[in-house]
Design a protein around this motif. Structure first.
Motif, short mmCIF file in Angstrom:
data_model
loop_
_atom_site.label_atom_id
_atom_site.label_comp_id
_atom_site.label_asym_id
_atom_site.label_seq_id
_atom_site.Cartn_x
_atom_site.Cartn_y
_atom_site.Cartn_z
N ALA A 114 0.84 -1.20 0.00
CA ALA A 114 0.00 0.00 0.00
C ALA A 114 0.88 1.25 0.00
CB ALA A 114 -0.91 0.00 1.23
N GLU A 117 2.70 1.66 -3.42
CA GLU A 117 1.82 2.17 -4.48
C GLU A 117 1.51 3.65 -4.25
OE1 GLU A 117 0.72 0.92 -7.31
OE2 GLU A 117 1.54 -1.09 -7.12
N TYR A 131 -5.40 0.28 -0.55
CA TYR A 131 -4.80 -0.74 -1.41
C TYR A 131 -5.43 -2.09 -1.08
CZ TYR A 131 -1.46 -4.13 -3.20
OH TYR A 131 -0.90 -5.19 -3.86
N ALA A 284 -2.82 -1.88 -9.73
CA ALA A 284 -1.52 -1.59 -9.12
C ALA A 284 -0.45 -1.41 -10.19
CB ALA A 284 -1.13 -2.72 -8.17
#
Ligand SMILES: [Zn+2]
Length: 311
Positions: A114, A117, A131, A284
């Motif tokens: 998370a 990203e 995420y 992603a």
């Protein structure tokens, strides 16, 4: 020059990367691991991998660790691995600091991904990022104001074990009707195998997407149900958190628009008050590099900040 080492301890695969202070990868590698070899086997394999990196100027500035299992609330020890023995209360951060002679930080894999990203990937530039990984299991990582939200006991983000179908299929956690029990890769494959009267294990979620794409009605029905329940679980999380953006990774997300298009539709119809297209649901940016990029994000400076040593 500052160098940041990212180590990804997955259940069945290991990866490592070296990045500069902006998160740009200078080296990356993967290697298999024998889960039975425990922490010592995994650490030895990663040491050999990192030795091939161009780190001629010595120890990295800091090391980040993404671990594929639960970690203790202060993120120094692993609690267990679902893949092999030896990870119970294992002081992984101490070992990494000792080996690579620099400060280290650790998070579970969903939290690390998370943050990766949010800092460098599909969530870059956003403050609030949710995420979601949809793979063998379903997990979430929550970034609020650019920082990970861990909860009081480090147990935030267990979206996979929220109930979306009371009395539904049994989840690996023991409960019935968890999101993970109806929308993870193995759950999709199992539901399809049951529907066509085939042996469990004979098809994968990827096969189900392929067959639905080829027009097979039974595969489409299974996917429709799984995606609807995934959308309901996701919409519940969006209603709770109001993120800027949702980023979805993991093996099932590789299905691409066959997943994302209907999922966006479900979320739009379920979210309340319906935010027409306010919440972007994105794929992603880092596929199998997500763990390494997340580990690097734990220790590298936030974009726009001066590099400092982690405390
Ligand atoms: Zn569960």
């Amino acid at each position: 020059m500052q160098r940041y080492l990212g180590l990804d301890f997955g259940g069945t695969k290991l990866a490592a990367g070296l990045a500069d202070e902006s998160g740009r990868l200078l080296a990356f590698g993967r290697c298999p691991t024998d889960p039975a070899a425990g922490p010592d086997g995994a650490i030895a394999a990663l040491r050999r991998l990192v030795e091939t990196f161009p780190t001629s100027d010595g120890a990295p500035t800091a090391s980040g660790v993404s671990f594929g299992g639960p970690v203790d609330p202060v993120c120094r020890r692993t609690l267990l691995s679902h893949h092999g023995p030896g990870w119970e209360e294992f002081a992984l951060v101490d070992r990494v600091e000792e080996i690579w002679r620099s400060p280290a930080k650790m998070e579970n894999d969903a939290n690390a991904a998370a943050l990766g990203e949010c800092r460098y990937g599909a969530g870059r530039g956003y403050r609030h990022v949710l995420y979601l990984t949809v793979s063998t299991g379903i997990g979430a990582g929550i970034v609020i104001d650019g920082e990970l939200y861990r909860g009081a006991r480090g147990l935030s983000g267990e979206l996979g074990h929220t109930i979306v179908m009371p009395g539904g299929p049994r989840c690996p956690c023991g409960k019935r009707g968890c999101l993970e029990a109806v929308a993870s890769g193995p759950s999709i494959a199992r539901a399809y195998a049951e529907k066509i009267g085939s042996n469990e294990g004979s098809v994968s979620a990827e096969d189900v997407f392929r067959r639905a794409g080829a027009g097979e009605a039974r595969a489409s029905e299974i996917l429709e149900q799984a995606i609807e329940l995934l959308g309901i679980g996701l919409a519940n999380a969006i209603n709770l958190l109001d993120p800027d953006v949702v980023v979805i990774g993991g093996g099932v997300a590789r299905a691409g628009e066959a997943l994302f298009k209907p999922l966006r539709g479900v979320v739009r119809s379920v979210c309340s008050p319906s935010p027409p297209d306010a919440v972007s649901i994105l794929s992603a940016a880092f596929d199998d590099r997500g763990g390494v990029m997340g580990a690097i994000a734990l220790v590298a400076p936030r974009p726009g900040q001066q590099p400092t040593l982690p405390s």
